[in-house]
Each structure stands twice: as structure tokens, then as C-alpha cells.
Design a protein around this motif. Sequence first.
Motif, PDB file in Angstrom:
ATOM      1  N   HIS A  16     -17.543 107.432 -97.565  1.00 28.58           N
ATOM      2  CA  HIS A  16     -16.919 106.179 -97.158  1.00 28.58           C
ATOM      3  C   HIS A  16     -15.425 106.356 -97.034  1.00 28.58           C
ATOM      4  CE1 HIS A  16     -20.414 103.560 -97.492  1.00 28.58           C
ATOM      5  NE2 HIS A  16     -20.798 104.400 -98.427  1.00 28.58           N
ATOM      6  N   PRO A  17     -14.901 106.214 -95.845  1.00 30.16           N
ATOM      7  CA  PRO A  17     -13.454 106.357 -95.697  1.00 30.16           C
ATOM      8  C   PRO A  17     -12.713 105.188 -96.335  1.00 30.16           C
ATOM      9  CG  PRO A  17     -14.458 105.757 -93.592  1.00 30.16           C
ATOM     10  CD  PRO A  17     -15.574 105.922 -94.574  1.00 30.16           C
ATOM     11  N   GLY A  72     -18.320  93.297-101.656  1.00 29.90           N
ATOM     12  CA  GLY A  72     -18.608  93.284-100.220  1.00 29.90           C
ATOM     13  C   GLY A  72     -17.379  93.432 -99.350  1.00 29.90           C
ATOM     14  N   LYS A 106      -6.866  94.498 -83.665  1.00 27.69           N
ATOM     15  CA  LYS A 106      -7.503  93.869 -84.829  1.00 27.69           C
ATOM     16  C   LYS A 106      -6.668  92.703 -85.344  1.00 27.69           C
ATOM     17  CE  LYS A 106      -7.128  94.713 -89.233  1.00 27.69           C
ATOM     18  NZ  LYS A 106      -7.213  95.091 -90.642  1.00 27.69           N
ATOM     19  N   ASN A 107      -5.381  92.950 -85.525  1.00 33.56           N
ATOM     20  CA  ASN A 107      -4.528  91.907 -86.087  1.00 33.56           C
ATOM     21  C   ASN A 107      -4.360  90.735 -85.131  1.00 33.56           C
ATOM     22  OD1 ASN A 107      -4.138  93.269 -88.514  1.00 33.56           O
ATOM     23  ND2 ASN A 107      -2.374  94.406 -87.730  1.00 33.56           N
ATOM     24  N   ALA A 126       1.630  96.338 -86.565  1.00 39.00           N
ATOM     25  CA  ALA A 126       1.546  95.717 -85.241  1.00 39.00           C
ATOM     26  C   ALA A 126       0.599  94.521 -85.252  1.00 39.00           C
ATOM     27  CB  ALA A 126       1.073  96.743 -84.218  1.00 39.00           C
ATOM     28  N   GLY A 127       1.069  93.415 -84.670  1.00 37.63           N
ATOM     29  CA  GLY A 127       0.211  92.248 -84.516  1.00 37.63           C
ATOM     30  C   GLY A 127       0.107  91.385 -85.765  1.00 37.63           C
ATOM     31  N   ARG A 187     -16.395  85.647 -87.529  1.00 36.41           N
ATOM     32  CA  ARG A 187     -15.659  85.731 -88.797  1.00 36.41           C
ATOM     33  C   ARG A 187     -16.611  85.630 -89.990  1.00 36.41           C
ATOM     34  NH1 ARG A 187     -10.211  83.260 -87.342  1.00 36.41           N
ATOM     35  NH2 ARG A 187      -9.322  85.050 -86.290  1.00 36.41           N
ATOM     36  N   GLU A 188     -17.749  86.281 -89.850  1.00 36.48           N
ATOM     37  CA  GLU A 188     -18.688  86.374 -90.968  1.00 36.48           C
ATOM     38  C   GLU A 188     -18.529  87.731 -91.639  1.00 36.48           C
ATOM     39  OE1 GLU A 188     -22.256  84.156 -91.216  1.00 36.48           O
ATOM     40  OE2 GLU A 188     -20.381  83.062 -91.390  1.00 36.48           O
ATOM     41  N   ALA A 189     -17.916  88.652 -90.946  1.00 40.59           N
ATOM     42  CA  ALA A 189     -17.751  89.994 -91.505  1.00 40.59           C
ATOM     43  C   ALA A 189     -16.278  90.383 -91.448  1.00 40.59           C
ATOM     44  CB  ALA A 189     -18.584  91.008 -90.738  1.00 40.59           C
ATOM     45  N   ASP A 190     -15.895  91.263 -92.344  1.00 46.70           N
ATOM     46  CA  ASP A 190     -14.513  91.723 -92.418  1.00 46.70           C
ATOM     47  C   ASP A 190     -14.436  93.107 -91.777  1.00 46.70           C
ATOM     48  OD1 ASP A 190     -11.786  92.036 -93.620  1.00 46.70           O
ATOM     49  OD2 ASP A 190     -12.828  93.571 -94.779  1.00 46.70           O
ATOM     50  N   PRO A 191     -13.562  93.268 -90.796  1.00 47.85           N
ATOM     51  CA  PRO A 191     -13.548  94.547 -90.063  1.00 47.85           C
ATOM     52  C   PRO A 191     -13.257  95.760 -90.953  1.00 47.85           C
ATOM     53  CG  PRO A 191     -11.668  93.154 -89.440  1.00 47.85           C
ATOM     54  CD  PRO A 191     -12.604  92.301 -90.235  1.00 47.85           C
ATOM     55  N   ASP A 192     -12.333  95.621 -91.897  1.00 49.40           N
ATOM     56  CA  ASP A 192     -12.015  96.767 -92.757  1.00 49.40           C
ATOM     57  C   ASP A 192     -13.240  97.187 -93.570  1.00 49.40           C
ATOM     58  OD1 ASP A 192      -9.566  96.107 -91.759  1.00 49.40           O
ATOM     59  OD2 ASP A 192      -8.473  96.415 -93.626  1.00 49.40           O
ATOM     60  N   THR A 193     -13.989  96.175 -94.049  1.00 44.78           N
ATOM     61  CA  THR A 193     -15.186  96.504 -94.833  1.00 44.78           C
ATOM     62  C   THR A 193     -16.199  97.235 -93.980  1.00 44.78           C
ATOM     63  OG1 THR A 193     -14.804  94.509 -96.125  1.00 44.78           O
ATOM     64  CG2 THR A 193     -16.967  95.541 -96.317  1.00 44.78           C
ATOM     65  N   PHE A 249     -15.557  98.999 -91.506  1.00 46.88           N
ATOM     66  CA  PHE A 249     -14.990 100.327 -91.291  1.00 46.88           C
ATOM     67  C   PHE A 249     -15.221 101.222 -92.511  1.00 46.88           C
ATOM     68  CE2 PHE A 249     -11.492 103.359 -91.557  1.00 46.88           C
ATOM     69  CZ  PHE A 249     -11.623 103.999 -90.334  1.00 46.88           C
ATOM     70  N   PHE A 250     -14.923 100.694 -93.710  1.00 41.15           N
ATOM     71  CA  PHE A 250     -15.127 101.481 -94.935  1.00 41.15           C
ATOM     72  C   PHE A 250     -16.589 101.910 -95.057  1.00 41.15           C
ATOM     73  CE2 PHE A 250     -11.625  98.702 -96.979  1.00 41.15           C
ATOM     74  CZ  PHE A 250     -10.648  99.530 -96.487  1.00 41.15           C
ATOM     75  N   ASN A 251     -17.515 101.045 -94.554  1.00 45.16           N
ATOM     76  CA  ASN A 251     -18.943 101.335 -94.678  1.00 45.16           C
ATOM     77  C   ASN A 251     -19.496 102.113 -93.497  1.00 45.16           C
ATOM     78  OD1 ASN A 251     -19.204 100.097 -97.158  1.00 45.16           O
ATOM     79  ND2 ASN A 251     -19.439  98.075 -96.236  1.00 45.16           N
ATOM     80  N   ARG A 252     -18.630 102.562 -92.617  1.00 48.24           N
ATOM     81  CA  ARG A 252     -19.025 103.355 -91.447  1.00 48.24           C
ATOM     82  C   ARG A 252     -19.874 102.548 -90.482  1.00 48.24           C
ATOM     83  NH1 ARG A 252     -18.107 108.851 -92.934  1.00 48.24           N
ATOM     84  NH2 ARG A 252     -18.452 109.423 -90.776  1.00 48.24           N
ATOM     85  N   THR A 274      -1.794  86.536 -91.136  1.00 51.18           N
ATOM     86  CA  THR A 274      -1.898  85.760 -89.895  1.00 51.18           C
ATOM     87  C   THR A 274      -2.076  84.283 -90.246  1.00 51.18           C
ATOM     88  OG1 THR A 274      -4.303  86.006 -89.897  1.00 51.18           O
ATOM     89  CG2 THR A 274      -3.044  87.652 -88.660  1.00 51.18           C
ATOM     90  N   ARG A 321      -5.323  92.431 -94.379  1.00 52.22           N
ATOM     91  CA  ARG A 321      -6.762  92.182 -94.264  1.00 52.22           C
ATOM     92  C   ARG A 321      -7.060  90.935 -93.427  1.00 52.22           C
ATOM     93  NH1 ARG A 321      -9.850  95.265 -98.010  1.00 52.22           N
ATOM     94  NH2 ARG A 321     -11.573  94.388 -96.814  1.00 52.22           N
ATOM     95  N   SER A 322      -8.336  90.791 -93.078  1.00 47.41           N
ATOM     96  CA  SER A 322      -8.741  89.721 -92.166  1.00 47.41           C
ATOM     97  C   SER A 322      -8.852  88.375 -92.885  1.00 47.41           C
ATOM     98  CB  SER A 322     -10.112  90.061 -91.591  1.00 47.41           C
ATOM     99  OG  SER A 322     -11.080  89.945 -92.619  1.00 47.41           O
ATOM    100  N   PRO A 323      -8.928  87.267 -92.101  1.00 48.89           N
ATOM    101  CA  PRO A 323      -9.138  85.955 -92.725  1.00 48.89           C
ATOM    102  C   PRO A 323     -10.434  85.911 -93.549  1.00 48.89           C
ATOM    103  CG  PRO A 323      -8.473  85.706 -90.433  1.00 48.89           C
ATOM    104  CD  PRO A 323      -8.710  87.168 -90.652  1.00 48.89           C
ATOM    105  N   VAL A 324     -11.442  86.674 -93.147  1.00 44.65           N
ATOM    106  CA  VAL A 324     -12.702  86.691 -93.904  1.00 44.65           C
ATOM    107  C   VAL A 324     -12.453  87.202 -95.330  1.00 44.65           C
ATOM    108  CG1 VAL A 324     -15.050  87.607 -94.020  1.00 44.65           C
ATOM    109  CG2 VAL A 324     -13.981  87.191 -91.800  1.00 44.65           C
ATOM    110  N   ASP A 363      -7.336  88.669 -85.354  1.00 44.45           N
ATOM    111  CA  ASP A 363      -7.295  87.892 -86.596  1.00 44.45           C
ATOM    112  C   ASP A 363      -6.390  86.673 -86.478  1.00 44.45           C
ATOM    113  OD1 ASP A 363      -9.049  89.402 -88.017  1.00 44.45           O
ATOM    114  OD2 ASP A 363      -7.554  90.513 -89.158  1.00 44.45           O
ATOM    115  N   LEU A 380      -4.983  98.751 -84.471  1.00 37.31           N
ATOM    116  CA  LEU A 380      -4.471  97.811 -85.466  1.00 37.31           C
ATOM    117  C   LEU A 380      -3.906  96.566 -84.779  1.00 37.31           C
ATOM    118  CD1 LEU A 380      -4.500  98.214 -88.494  1.00 37.31           C
ATOM    119  CD2 LEU A 380      -2.123  98.947 -88.373  1.00 37.31           C
TER     120      LEU A 380
END
Lengths: 152, 345, 305
Positions: free
Chosen positions: B239-240, B328, A125-126, B52-53, A99-105, A107-110, B23, B290-293, A129, A122
Motif C-alpha cells: 500500500h503506497p 477507512g 483532484k483539488n 496546486a488547486g 463524494r462517497e469515497a476519498d481519493p487518497d484512500t 489511492f492508498f488501497n491501490r 477547499t 485531503r478531500s471533503p469526504v 474537491d 493534484l
Amino acid sequence: MKAAARRLPAPIRAVASRLPRMPASIAFATGLNLTLRRKFPAEVMDRLEGHTFAIVVEDAGFELLFRVRGRRFVPVAKAEEPVLRFRAVAWDYAALAAREADPDTLFFNRRLVVEGDTEIALLVKNTLDTIDIPRTRSILRRAMRAVGPGAG
Amino acid sequence: MDQGVASPALRTTRMKLVCPAGTPPALKAAVDNGADDVYLGFKDETNARNFAGLNFDDRSLREGIDYAHRKGAQVLVALNTYPQPASWRKWQAAVDRAAELGVDAIIVADAGLLAYAAKTHPGLRLHLSVQGSATSHEAIAFYHEHFGIKRAVLPRVLSVEQAEKVVARTPVEIEVFGFGSLSIMVEGRCALSSYATGESPNTHGGCSPAKAVRWQPTPGGLESRLGGVLIDRFGEEDHPGYPTLCRGRFVVNGDTYYPFEEPTSLNTLELLPRLQAMGVAAIKIEGRQRSPVYVETVTRVWREALDDCAREPQRFRVKPAWQEALAGISEGRQCTLGAYHRPWK
Amino acid sequence: MKTMKLALGPLLYYWPKETVFGFYRDAAGWPVDTVYLGETVCSRRRELRLEDWIAIGRDLARAGKEVVLSTAELIESDADLRAMHAVAGNGAFRVEANDMAAVRALAGKVPFVAGPFLNVYNAGTLRLLAELGAARWVAPVELSREGVAAVVAEAHEGIETEVFAYGRLPLAVSARCFTARYHNLTKDHCEFRCLENPEGLALDTQEGEHFLVLNGVQTQSAGVHNLLPVLDEARAAGADLLRLSPQSRHMGEVVAVFREAISGALAPDAAATRLAPLLPAAACDGYWHATAGNRLLGAGSRAEK
């Protein structure tokens, strides 16, 4: 610009890419059963039942394959088409788990590429989380500090 | 038209920080890092982030409320989609559950559901959701007069000057969006998602339902599709963003571009002293998906910024470290003031 | 069984004043029962003032039409509020309220029409609006046949139901103007470029699929929503009026086809054949069948869910 990912040092990469895939997948599936299986709600495991997943560690040059069967994670040898394939470098996987990185970020950064069924992606991922694994997380965080930013 | 100016007391009120939780770990991250309010939803289509989830069942909500209350935070439950006759009872039951579990407020968009909640649970605090599309003090007055709403979330369409007038003319607390993925269309008034998939935030509680989304690597680049419709094609260096139609690249008269908006995040840190001075009651952070991070990072930054602003608004400066931390975890490489800044329109 | 009436929806595009006057001069001779008038999309569109709309309304009323003035879809500024109050208090014609500020301005004073942007998805909301004086409601475009029927089944006796039955669907509204953005202009300095495109700017996907239409701050479907093949279903679901949304060409003929199909003068197949060349783009009807709005299912079909 692609934000720089920390890659494994070349010597480790060379060794890792030559490791046989199956033992790694076995070890990984075992690890999942120990850490995650009981934390994943039964209805989530049922939704994943029968599906194959691939985790590509890009800088190590190998792919971990596992399937969900009978609410357990089991290693898979053959490269059948997985329902989901994740691609990232080892460091980023560790950062996600810690939990040092955010998955969406990522992803956005490839830096995290997800191929396949978006709904299952999803859900996974959820669900991840939702899980609190403070011990594993702090161990990982410490290990990452120990390896340090010098890696790569 | 009823006029009126906010009382001086309101002007010095510290703004509340309202953070998202998809969550339980995200809820903890929000509470631990200084959220005043945490908003969340049930695990179904009664809320506008039905993925989902994600989200809370009765047990995790009860635990979440306990945790938040122990640490002095409040829990708001979003029931902000539009029930249809076949599913009406489910929304009604969700209101009852929220009330019984002791949530601090529910966030509702549908007028019929607000009427039910106000009648059945007169003690339950009601917030008007951004999905209610109330963009003027008179629209807010409608909900205030009929249902006694205590707070309204402004759609992300007003300039600062326009928002200021709304705040000055309503007795209802005003909550505005501070940070997160930017909605280009008026919330509650967008059916783009259902045009391509049959499901929209209003009807099914989600934009771009995951089952209709496809990410496909092709020789021409990574393609994102919604209900078969090509949203965008990303080259190596692109960047998507989230696979929503309003962030797609399309063709108009031969020009390929982002006709609605580039993948961008809203970030209003620099407006904080102004928002505080005009009497905004609460700042909302987007991102229940979004994630907890993400929640941890945004909450930490905004808590610090809000405290700085409350202490010495005249000397408030946006710290580079805040912007760096937010950049970030943002969607897209850039941040925008969105409609708050008039030329955006 | 009652006969469904036809309503000409408000003009969603920006046309020169003379074009608008000409359009409604013609409309006076079309077989529509109701005509909705006024600028609902963008407050910067001022070719016609409220007095002009009222003048058009008087002519249409003389021709036997029910005239309704529609309020704006989105209110942002004080000027927008003043414009809404001017419409609400026009004194001559019934008003269609398209946001809750307008509902509040009309509630308890005069009977009004609850417009398609009020998000009436259930009978609870409709009941509330009826108590406040709504004499008619227009279903949100997303609402399916089952959805309309279910709301009608629980609704007040006497409240009329109107369904969007023909035209490009108004799907979304924004504070941002996408026509100005296309021309690299800001909304405040848009040069009124909407005047250049009588049916908006066509937007295609990168693989050439016609997908949407940019109409200033409004985004429309590229597909032309068409319920002509399912008129019986619309009637059975409880529609009292069908809304036909203005297009720049052939509108009178479109109205005529719907009228004859409703009266039975034109058999369904013949009606479809006559309508086909009048459509400015491909047809769609997915929303009616509870599926993606851009799909076309036609008569007798049920979407697989």
C-alpha cells in the motif's frame, strides 16, 4: 490485502468492453462540458490546456480519452500518450463523483491508480474537491443505492 | 524555572475540535459536522500546505468565514512558513489580509512575522504553529512573553507525560494533534524534502512538491520518486503512502526496510480522557490536502468522541464504529499513538 | 575586505570519551578561530559531562580559540531543560542557542549565538534576536547565497554571520531514534549503539544511491556540503565565519585547506585538489545555489530554477 472493489457484473462488462471508444469519449467530454467546465476556474483550464487525459474504467474494459482545448473538453480518438491516466472500476469513479469515497484512500488501497504528471493530478483532484455539485452528487448517491451493494 | 498547575476550571473545559479545510466544501463539511475551529491557508506559499488547486482566495475565505460564523465555528488562517527577505512583503500582506477579513486567529511559525502581527494588529489572536518547533513550556513562554500568543500547537514529539508537564506550566492554550498523517521529524526542523527537491515546508510551504514527485509503473513494481530519488517500490500487495522521504523504504547495511516510519496514521482517540484531564485546550486533525469526504468523516467521528468524553470521561470507550470509519480514510493500514506512547521513540 | 574566520561546529556524532578528548587536543593546534562544543543531538549521549566539555573548552581557550557551548537541538524532558540551563548558565563561555527556550534563558543577560536550528530566514527574526542579545547568527542550512545576502543586507550592524560551509548537513531531528530502530531497540534501551558508527549509519536508496546518514535522532545528508569552491561568494554574501562540521578522519587537514584557501596561500584549483581525498563521501552544494541540497554545482554556476 487489497480492499475489495465492487466490479461491474460480467454481462455488463462483456457489453461495455465491446462498445466503440469514440462515442463514449464524446459523451463523456460533453458531460464534462455540461457539469464541470464552468465550475473549473479559468486559470485551471489554462493550466490543463492542450493536455490529453485518459480515464480507464477497468471493469468495463475501456478507456475514455479527452483533451482540453480552448477551455473546453474535447474527445480524442487516437491513443496518444496522455499527461494523466486514471485507472479504477466504474463503482469507485461513481463513489468519487458522489463524494462517497476519498481519493487518497482509494489511492492508498491501490483502487485508484494515477499515472503521469503528479502536479497536474493534484491540481485536478483539488479543483474537483473545490466544486460543489450537490444535485449531481445526490443523483449519483441515489443511483448507487439503487444498484446497491449487490453489484459484483 | 516557572512552575504552576493548571486551574481546576481549565481541567473540566471541553476540548475544541480543530479541523482542516483545503477547499470550501471541506470547510462546510467541517463546520456542518461539528468542528469548533477550522484552519486553512491562502493560495500561496505562506502556508505549509501549498499545493496546486488547494486553499482559499479572499473571496472564498470571506464566504468561508461567513459560513463558519453563522454556525458558530471559528476560522484560523495558517501563515506558518518562513518568509525570506525577497518575499517578506507577501507574508506581511497576508497577515494584513487575514486581519482585514476578520479571521478569528492566525497560526504563525516565524518569530519575525509574529512580531509584525503583534505590533500591527494588536487585536488579532495569535497561535504558534507546530512549525514553530516549541517543545517545552519555556519555548512557549518565549512566544507568549514577546508576542502574546494565545495558543500553541505542540510538535508531535512529546510523550503524554511530557505534554502534560507542558500544559501544566503554561498559561497558553495547548493544542495537540489527534489524528492524521504522522510527522516523523520535528515540525519546522525538517529539510529532507529540500535536500532532494530544493523545496521544504519551511521555505516553500510544502513537503514533497508535486512537480518533483513521479509515480512510475515498472516491471519491479510501482515506483515513487522525489527529485529523482527512489522513495519506494510497491509490489501488487503493498500500500503506497504519501510520497514523502520519511515514509520511504531504504537500505541500511544491506537491510531494506522503513528506516523512519511505515505509512501510518496518528490516532489518539483512546487518549482523549487523559488529554482532557490534563487540560489540553484543543485537538487538531491533520489533512488540509485531503478531500471533503475525509474531513466529513473525521470531523463526525471526533465530534462524537469529544462530546462523549466531555460528558462522561470516566466511562469513555472508543467505539469500534469510530475506528472503522477512521481506518477507512487513513494513510497506511495501521494507526499509532506515535510519540505520545514512549516506546514509539 | 575582511578575512573570514573558521569555526569548528559542534561534534554531531557519538564518540568514546577518549576519542573526543584526542580530537579536541588536536584541534587546539588547527587553524580554527572558534570551536563549538557540547552534545547537541541526543541527551542519552553521556560519554562527556558538561564539566568535561568545559575542561576541553579551557584548553582550547588557552590555545587562543574562541569557545562556544551549544545547547541541544531538541528539548523534550525536564532533564533536557535542566541540561540546557546548565549550558546557558555555564559562566565560562559564550553559548549557542538552538531552540527558543535557550534564547529565553540567555536573552538580555549575555551575548549569545543564534544557532542554525532557530530558523532565521529573514531580517525581522534576526533583528528580534539581535535585540535580545544575539551577537552572531548561523544561517539555516537551507538558506541560499541570495537568502544569506538578503538577510545580511537588512541586518543589524555588528551582528556576525556564520554559514555552514563543510560537512554532512544536519537535515532533520526526531523524537524517534533511527539508530536504535535499525537495531530493533527502543530509544530508552538503545545500548548506545551510536558509538559503533563514528560517522553514523549510511542509508542508500533501493537502487544504491547514497542518500542520507542516520545519526541517532538526527538525519544527515550523505553528501558532504562543501563551499570551498565558492569562498568568494560566501564572503560577498556577508559570511564572517565558515562552519566546518567535524568528521572522524582528516579534520585537521580539512581545516588547513580552508584556511589556506581563504588566505590566498592556496589557489582555488589546488585547494580543491587537496580537499578531494579528505571528503568521506561525494560533495554537494545545492542549497547554496538555491536548488536541491543533494546537487553539486560548484563555482561560477547558477541553478536553473
